[in-house]
Design a protein around this motif. Structure first.
Motif, short mmCIF file in Angstrom:
data_model
loop_
_atom_site.label_atom_id
_atom_site.label_comp_id
_atom_site.label_asym_id
_atom_site.label_seq_id
_atom_site.Cartn_x
_atom_site.Cartn_y
_atom_site.Cartn_z
N GLY A 1 -8.00 2.23 -2.10
CA GLY A 1 -7.60 2.77 -0.80
C GLY A 1 -6.76 1.84 0.03
N ARG A 2 -6.51 0.63 -0.43
CA ARG A 2 -5.66 -0.29 0.33
C ARG A 2 -4.18 0.06 0.13
N LYS A 3 -3.39 -0.28 1.12
CA LYS A 3 -1.98 0.12 1.13
C LYS A 3 -1.12 -0.80 0.29
N LEU A 4 -0.40 -0.20 -0.66
CA LEU A 4 0.58 -0.91 -1.46
C LEU A 4 1.98 -0.84 -0.86
N ASN B 1 4.57 -4.00 -1.53
CA ASN B 1 4.00 -5.33 -1.73
C ASN B 1 3.90 -5.62 -3.22
N VAL B 2 4.58 -6.67 -3.67
CA VAL B 2 4.59 -6.99 -5.10
C VAL B 2 3.76 -8.23 -5.40
N SER B 3 4.17 -9.39 -4.87
CA SER B 3 3.44 -10.62 -5.15
C SER B 3 2.69 -11.15 -3.93
N THR B 4 2.62 -10.36 -2.90
CA THR B 4 1.96 -10.80 -1.66
C THR B 4 0.50 -11.16 -1.93
N THR B 5 0.07 -12.29 -1.38
CA THR B 5 -1.28 -12.79 -1.61
C THR B 5 -2.25 -12.24 -0.57
N THR B 6 -3.53 -12.41 -0.84
CA THR B 6 -4.56 -11.95 0.09
C THR B 6 -4.37 -12.57 1.47
N ALA B 7 -4.05 -13.85 1.51
CA ALA B 7 -3.87 -14.53 2.79
C ALA B 7 -2.68 -14.00 3.57
N GLU B 8 -1.69 -13.43 2.87
CA GLU B 8 -0.47 -12.93 3.51
C GLU B 8 -0.57 -11.46 3.89
N PRO C 1 -2.51 -7.90 5.52
CA PRO C 1 -3.53 -7.41 6.45
C PRO C 1 -4.75 -6.95 5.67
N GLU C 2 -5.86 -6.76 6.36
CA GLU C 2 -7.11 -6.39 5.71
C GLU C 2 -6.98 -5.08 4.94
N THR C 3 -6.13 -4.18 5.44
CA THR C 3 -5.98 -2.86 4.83
C THR C 3 -4.93 -2.82 3.73
N GLY C 4 -4.29 -3.95 3.43
CA GLY C 4 -3.20 -3.98 2.48
C GLY C 4 -3.56 -4.65 1.17
N THR C 5 -2.76 -4.39 0.15
CA THR C 5 -2.88 -5.05 -1.14
C THR C 5 -1.50 -5.14 -1.76
N SER C 6 -1.42 -5.71 -2.96
CA SER C 6 -0.14 -5.87 -3.65
C SER C 6 -0.34 -5.62 -5.14
N LEU C 7 0.77 -5.40 -5.84
CA LEU C 7 0.69 -5.18 -7.28
C LEU C 7 0.09 -6.38 -7.99
#
Length: 275
Positions: free
Chosen positions: A138-141, A160-167, A169-175
């Motif tokens: 459910g996190r936003k790509l 978001n491709v290589s974005t890290t957890t630290a970079e 937001p709480e609701t986001g994710t990356s490939l």
């Protein structure tokens, strides 16, 4: 200089604009040019300005930014990403379809993005109406923003491709976060733009008809909104709750509430979330 090399950062190599242009445009009926810039305020704003200029940028103009410093989502929400960590791309279309059907363009873009992400990386995403690509948790790509300017529509995508957890937001994710491995942006970008072309040309040929073009059926197959109970926050702060039953002929969300059925255009809502 080493800092300018495509391989100066193996986790986040730069995109090769000339190679992208050659690969995308040589046999394309839609795409005319691909420009990659190191930094920009907003790719959407820049293409909108070009579309409205004296000569008017042609349909099929693509602008990619390695770093977007003033990116916007819907309702002017800020969209930020570290340099070379994602795919930030806008493209210019001039669809010869009834104006109301333009509401399908962000949905068409979402289908193309979902398909290319799945095919290129194995990540199985879903589409949250009207403009978000979500991971399985459910996190936003990715987000999609379509803006009209005269006869043109500028569609922007931030993935978001290589974005890290630290970079993030709480609701986001990356490939990379989903896969646990590095992802090359160039093949994903090319596959995405080719998928947009296939669907867009078919959609325009039938004057934006989402049924005969197959777009409506394809969208429903990727949707994580239709068929669920949702809560919709309106611009005035009020809330509508009900069942998301369908997406109508003009790309509006059909919501069955306790007080009847409501059709919502993307501009009518602030937030849609599953209950």
């Amino acid at each position: 200089m080493a800092g300018d090399s495509r391989w100066s950062d193996l986790e986040r190599p730069a995109l090769d604009g000339a190679a992208l242009t050659d690969a995308l445009t040589h046999d394309s009926r839609l795409w005319r040019s691909v420009e990659v810039v190191p930094e920009i305020g907003s790719t959407n704003a820049e293409l909108a300005a070009r579309a409205a200029g004296e000569d008017g940028a042609p349909e099929g103009t693509v602008l990619v930014a390695e770093h977007q410093v003033s990116g916007r989502g819907r309702l002017d929400r800020v969209w930020t990403s570290p340099p070379r960590a994602g795919i930030t791309v806008s493209f210019l279309l001039r669809p010869d379809v009834p104006a109301a059907r333009r509401g399908w363009l962000p949905l068409l873009t979402g289908v193309a993005l979902a398909e290319s992400v799945k095919a290129g990386t194995g990540v199985l995403p879903s589409l949250k109406w009207p403009n978000d690509l979500l991971a399985a948790d459910g996190r936003k790509l990715a987000g999609i923003l379509a803006e009209s300017t005269g006869t043109a529509v500028v569609v922007g995508v931030g993935l978001n491709v290589s974005t890290t957890t630290a970079e993030l937001p709480e609701t986001g994710t990356s490939l990379a976060r989903v896969l646990g491995s590095t992802v090359d942006r160039a093949p994903v970008l090319l596959a995405f733009l080719r998928a947009v072309e296939r669907r867009y040309l078919r959609w325009v040929e039938v004057l934006g008809d989402p049924i005969s073009s197959g777009l409506a059926q394809e969208y429903l197959a990727w949707s994580s909104t239709v068929g669920t109970e949702v809560s919709v926050t309106m611009p005035d702060g009020s809330t509508l709750e009900g069942t998301a039953q369908a997406v109508d002929w003009d790309g509006r969300l059909v919501l069955a509430t306790g007080h009847g059925t409501v059709e919502l255009a993307s501009g009518d809502v602030r937030h849609v979330r599953r209950v």
